[in-house]
Design an enzyme around this catalytic site. Sequence first.
Site, PDB file in Angstrom:
ATOM      1  N   SER A  67      45.679  -7.493  24.181  1.00  0.00           N
ATOM      2  CA  SER A  67      44.842  -7.888  23.449  1.00  0.00           C
ATOM      3  C   SER A  67      43.682  -7.111  23.035  1.00  0.00           C
ATOM      4  O   SER A  67      43.353  -6.344  23.944  1.00  0.00           O
ATOM      5  CB  SER A  67      44.326  -9.494  23.899  1.00  0.00           C
ATOM      6  OG  SER A  67      45.197 -10.422  24.146  1.00  0.00           O
TER       7      SER A  67
HETATM    8  N1  SAM Z   1      46.442 -11.145  28.487  1.00  0.00           N
HETATM    9  C1  SAM Z   1      47.285 -10.210  28.233  1.00  0.00           C
HETATM   10  C2  SAM Z   1      46.737  -8.971  28.582  1.00  0.00           C
HETATM   11  O1  SAM Z   1      45.633  -8.631  28.856  1.00  0.00           O
HETATM   12  O2  SAM Z   1      47.490  -7.715  28.262  1.00  0.00           O
HETATM   13  C3  SAM Z   1      47.883 -10.086  26.828  1.00  0.00           C
HETATM   14  C4  SAM Z   1      49.050 -10.898  26.680  1.00  0.00           C
HETATM   15  S1  SAM Z   1      49.972 -11.051  24.921  1.00  0.00           S
HETATM   16  C5  SAM Z   1      48.858 -11.154  24.112  1.00  0.00           C
HETATM   17  C6  SAM Z   1      50.477 -12.625  25.231  1.00  0.00           C
HETATM   18  C7  SAM Z   1      51.663 -12.577  26.557  1.00  0.00           C
HETATM   19  O3  SAM Z   1      51.814 -14.236  26.723  1.00  0.00           O
HETATM   20  C8  SAM Z   1      52.847 -11.911  26.298  1.00  0.00           C
HETATM   21  O4  SAM Z   1      52.953 -10.926  27.510  1.00  0.00           O
HETATM   22  C9  SAM Z   1      53.941 -12.817  26.618  1.00  0.00           C
HETATM   23  O5  SAM Z   1      55.031 -12.553  26.837  1.00  0.00           O
HETATM   24  C10 SAM Z   1      53.248 -13.872  27.300  1.00  0.00           C
HETATM   25  N2  SAM Z   1      53.712 -15.146  27.090  1.00  0.00           N
HETATM   26  C11 SAM Z   1      54.242 -15.959  25.935  1.00  0.00           C
HETATM   27  N3  SAM Z   1      54.592 -17.073  26.216  1.00  0.00           N
HETATM   28  C12 SAM Z   1      54.733 -17.382  27.361  1.00  0.00           C
HETATM   29  C13 SAM Z   1      54.862 -18.419  28.358  1.00  0.00           C
HETATM   30  N4  SAM Z   1      55.464 -19.514  28.179  1.00  0.00           N
HETATM   31  N5  SAM Z   1      54.584 -18.321  29.797  1.00  0.00           N
HETATM   32  C14 SAM Z   1      54.119 -17.245  30.128  1.00  0.00           C
HETATM   33  N6  SAM Z   1      53.773 -16.114  29.562  1.00  0.00           N
HETATM   34  C15 SAM Z   1      54.131 -16.144  28.152  1.00  0.00           C
END
Ligand code: SAM
Length: 221
Positions: A67
């Site tokens: 992000s």
């Molecule tokens: N917090 C992260 C960082 O600091 O890099 C950014 C995350 S990215 C915007 C969103 C993340 O949510 C992705 O890695 C994606 O795989 C994960 N994601 C999406 N749906 C999910 C779920 N149901 N459970 C866990 N992770 C999930």
Amino acid sequence: MNHYQDTYKHKGQRRQLRELLSSKGITDQVVLNAIDSLPRHFFLPIEFESHAYEDKAFPIAAGQTISQPYTVAYQSQLLSLKPGSKVLEIGTGSGYQAAVLQLCGAEVYSIERHQILSDSAAALLKVLGLTQRMHLFVGDGTKGLMSHAPYDAIIVTAGAPSVPKTLVSQLKPGGHLVIPVGKQAESQKMVRITKVNDKDIKTEVYDDFSFVPLVGENGWK
Ligand code: SAM
């Protein structure tokens, strides 16, 4: 140059990033200090290293993103953390947001659906010495993490079509859930739900953001 070298140049770039985030309205000094001290370039693929302190999201593995720093700061500030707060993060991704939460004094539980991202975040957090008070899991975070509930705060770092009730149920009374919510997969409003007591919640709606989708049983299918 070794990717895991934190030079004066990087530190200077972080100081400028901190000033930028302040000028955009981030006032929580604990959050700003955390961002100031954390080498974001470690969390990016090496080809993006020179852009690491721009206020932008970047691609990581598995088609996901790290992000934008403003988004990380904005969500962290809305959590109103106290030292020792027990926080659940849904979407570990690169591990950057989890590291910021830990540096803010939280005990962090973070769940990611892609094993490859959880593994690389774990390796990097070890390099940074941020393994105490850090617990990583692989699974569908739309169901929360019942085994360690309840939480003082829950942060969702992917865009949800609606607020999963399961997550609200895993908050302590007085706890906050910060989650981007939108009917279209590519645009969301940041929402903060406060669990007032076992029956009542308070909902506050904030600014527009754009996250990758929250995919799972209580998210996008
Ligand atoms: N917090 C992260 C960082 O600091 O890099 C950014 C995350 S990215 C915007 C969103 C993340 O949510 C992705 O890695 C994606 O795989 C994960 N994601 C999406 N749906 C999910 C779920 N149901 N459970 C866990 N992770 C999930």
